[in-house]
Design an enzyme around this catalytic site. Sequence first.
Site, PDB file in Angstrom:
ATOM      1  CG  ASN A  10      -2.020  53.072 -31.562  1.00  0.00           C
ATOM      2  OD1 ASN A  10      -2.543  54.030 -31.040  1.00  0.00           O
ATOM      3  ND2 ASN A  10      -1.842  52.985 -32.875  1.00  0.00           N
ATOM      4  CB  THR A  69       3.139  54.958 -35.386  1.00  0.00           C
ATOM      5  OG1 THR A  69       2.513  54.222 -36.442  1.00  0.00           O
ATOM      6  CG2 THR A  69       2.373  56.256 -35.197  1.00  0.00           C
ATOM      7  CG  ASP A  98       0.858  52.188 -39.606  1.00  0.00           C
ATOM      8  OD1 ASP A  98       1.419  52.185 -40.715  1.00  0.00           O
ATOM      9  OD2 ASP A  98       0.656  51.153 -38.950  1.00  0.00           O
ATOM     10  N   GLY A 155      -0.301  50.087 -43.353  1.00  0.00           N
ATOM     11  CA  GLY A 155      -1.502  50.683 -42.769  1.00  0.00           C
ATOM     12  C   GLY A 155      -2.565  49.631 -42.573  1.00  0.00           C
ATOM     13  CD  GLU A 195       0.161  46.629 -43.721  1.00  0.00           C
ATOM     14  OE1 GLU A 195       0.773  45.598 -44.058  1.00  0.00           O
ATOM     15  OE2 GLU A 195       0.554  47.393 -42.827  1.00  0.00           O
ATOM     16  CE1 TYR A 255       7.934  44.699 -40.938  1.00  0.00           C
ATOM     17  CE2 TYR A 255       8.251  42.906 -42.500  1.00  0.00           C
ATOM     18  CZ  TYR A 255       7.680  43.396 -41.336  1.00  0.00           C
ATOM     19  OH  TYR A 255       6.857  42.606 -40.583  1.00  0.00           O
ATOM     20  CB  ILE A 256      11.203  49.336 -48.354  1.00  0.00           C
ATOM     21  CG1 ILE A 256      11.956  48.131 -48.923  1.00  0.00           C
ATOM     22  CG2 ILE A 256      11.768  50.629 -48.938  1.00  0.00           C
ATOM     23  CD1 ILE A 256      11.780  47.963 -50.423  1.00  0.00           C
ATOM     24  CD  GLN A 257       5.448  51.191 -46.776  1.00  0.00           C
ATOM     25  OE1 GLN A 257       4.457  51.892 -46.652  1.00  0.00           O
ATOM     26  NE2 GLN A 257       5.369  49.873 -46.860  1.00  0.00           N
TER      27      GLN A 257
END
Length: 336
Positions: free
Chosen positions: A109, A131, A133, A176, A228, A261-263
Amino acid sequence: MKIGILTSGGDCPGINATIRGVCKTAINNYGIEVYGIHSGFRGLLDNEIELLTDKSLSGLLNMGGTILGTSREKPFKKKGSTVDEDKVNTMLSNIEKANLECIVCIGGNGTQKTAAKLAETGVNVISIPKTIDNNVWGTDVSFGFDSAVTIATDAIDRLHSTASSHQRVMVIEVMGHKAGWIALYSGMAGGGDIILIPELEYDIHNIGNTIMNRLKRGKPYSIVVVAEGIKTENNMKAAQYIANEIEYETGFETRETVLGYIQRGGSPTAFDRNLATRMGGHATELIINKQFNRMVSLNGSDISSIPLHEVAGKLRLVPQDNDLIIQGRKMGICFG
């Protein structure tokens, strides 16, 4: 023809696949020279620009991160009440010196907003949404999202066995801040019993009652998936807050896990590799057809584009009538 390409904002799986899609199409099919701009928009300020070749693009398809590096530099951000014109002029001067006829901006964004402002200065811009997200407005899906959901779902799957063995409540926090797409999709795919997202209000007493009712039905453990960005008291982390409240409400031993941050790391899924490749190729087609100042988008199964100015400043949030939420509620899943 010469074009530049940069990646900005947080890293995510599929960026390198997108760079590859843009550059290989441009170089091999159209004979365009492509220049990599390092460290996002900071590279345009510091003139860190280098020629990319077909050879330098080898091995990118499954590689995580970004070979160009990234930063959160926002050259149009106001300093006090005005924009730092020196920054803007330096950036425009370096683009002109390099004879770059278009800048391809890959990012989320914030990047879309900066790209739109860059376009307003007269620079030809094409942007590609990136992203985990999935909250960039104007596209059904962004690359990186499927990879993040896959990682989160795998983590939820693994927590089931621990929760069952110890008869505990397990709270898992996924990314998120404002949009709950990852929590919704991974929570549903991973068999979460309670799913909390920023778009839906929740009642902690209702959550406690849901867990107690599961116990009465012979289900002594529960999986709670939280984004989150859900509201908490005293700015506590989502998982910690929900775990503390559940333990207080029910007396059940509750443990929290934060994926963090693993994601964002590691190789992209096959879906994201193909989406990134298609989006990158379409970006090059827009450049060839001189359809500038647009963002590449996915609508249904089709790759298209929308005017960049329509994207800036908007968020794609989970609607309350999302079919996964409706189906989940029919199945007895608690959304707060």
